[in-house]
Scaffold this active site. Sequence first.
Site, PDB file in Angstrom:
ATOM      1  N   ILE A 175      32.645 -75.083  10.405  1.00  0.00           N
ATOM      2  CA  ILE A 175      32.128 -74.479   8.530  1.00  0.00           C
ATOM      3  C   ILE A 175      32.815 -73.322   8.754  1.00  0.00           C
ATOM      4  O   ILE A 175      31.069 -71.890   9.094  1.00  0.00           O
ATOM      5  CB  ILE A 175      30.621 -74.686   8.549  1.00  0.00           C
ATOM      6  CG1 ILE A 175      30.256 -75.810   9.009  1.00  0.00           C
ATOM      7  CG2 ILE A 175      30.062 -74.333   6.955  1.00  0.00           C
ATOM      8  CD1 ILE A 175      28.367 -76.399   8.702  1.00  0.00           C
ATOM      9  N   PRO A 176      34.081 -72.908   8.750  1.00  0.00           N
ATOM     10  CA  PRO A 176      34.221 -71.605   8.431  1.00  0.00           C
ATOM     11  C   PRO A 176      33.926 -70.418   6.744  1.00  0.00           C
ATOM     12  O   PRO A 176      33.638 -71.696   6.173  1.00  0.00           O
ATOM     13  CB  PRO A 176      35.348 -71.997   8.152  1.00  0.00           C
ATOM     14  CG  PRO A 176      36.606 -73.257   8.562  1.00  0.00           C
ATOM     15  CD  PRO A 176      34.533 -73.440   8.444  1.00  0.00           C
ATOM     16  N   HIS A 177      33.280 -69.509   7.299  1.00  0.00           N
ATOM     17  CA  HIS A 177      32.643 -68.946   6.106  1.00  0.00           C
ATOM     18  C   HIS A 177      33.189 -66.637   6.448  1.00  0.00           C
ATOM     19  O   HIS A 177      33.050 -66.839   7.733  1.00  0.00           O
ATOM     20  CB  HIS A 177      31.340 -69.281   6.003  1.00  0.00           C
ATOM     21  CG  HIS A 177      30.383 -68.648   7.616  1.00  0.00           C
ATOM     22  ND1 HIS A 177      29.916 -69.499   8.202  1.00  0.00           N
ATOM     23  CD2 HIS A 177      29.583 -67.605   7.720  1.00  0.00           C
ATOM     24  CE1 HIS A 177      29.454 -69.256   9.454  1.00  0.00           C
ATOM     25  NE2 HIS A 177      29.324 -68.259   8.887  1.00  0.00           N
ATOM     26  N   GLY A 178      32.389 -66.699   4.868  1.00  0.00           N
ATOM     27  CA  GLY A 178      32.890 -65.548   5.287  1.00  0.00           C
ATOM     28  C   GLY A 178      32.693 -64.939   3.798  1.00  0.00           C
ATOM     29  O   GLY A 178      31.922 -65.217   2.839  1.00  0.00           O
TER      30      GLY A 178
END
Length: 153
Positions: free
Chosen positions: A65-68
Amino acid sequence: MKIVDLLSPAAIVPNLQATNKKAALEELADAIVGVEKDLDRQEVIGVLQERERLGSTGIGEGVAIPHGKLKDIDKLLISFGRSDSGVEFDSMDGKPARLFFLLLAPEESVGVHLKTLARISKLLKNSAVRRRLLDAPNGEEIYRVIGEEEEKL
């Protein structure tokens, strides 16, 4: 806030071609930039890579779950990707990631960002849901599966 309310079917990549983490982040970023035309591709990729430097967003069981956070957006944005062969993502369990939810949040958001991350995690914790997503024949079916399974949460 439901995942399907934030995820455009056009931001689903049913066959990620990436063979490494950097390429996977780029493909997922391209999917979201393709829908949200005002986003800066390099800024999105930079934010995601910076977050990965803090620690992998590969949570295990074939899920990442890549996030930013971005300062120039006013709502949560999501893209989804699936890799048939899997991508080495430095996951906690050491296994390649095959299912990806990319989440971008406004810089000032805290609560809704964390709630959405938790909702995605809860959805993908279920092995039957992961299997349905892996078996779905196309992006439209992936979107439908997410919607159906989310109703059960």
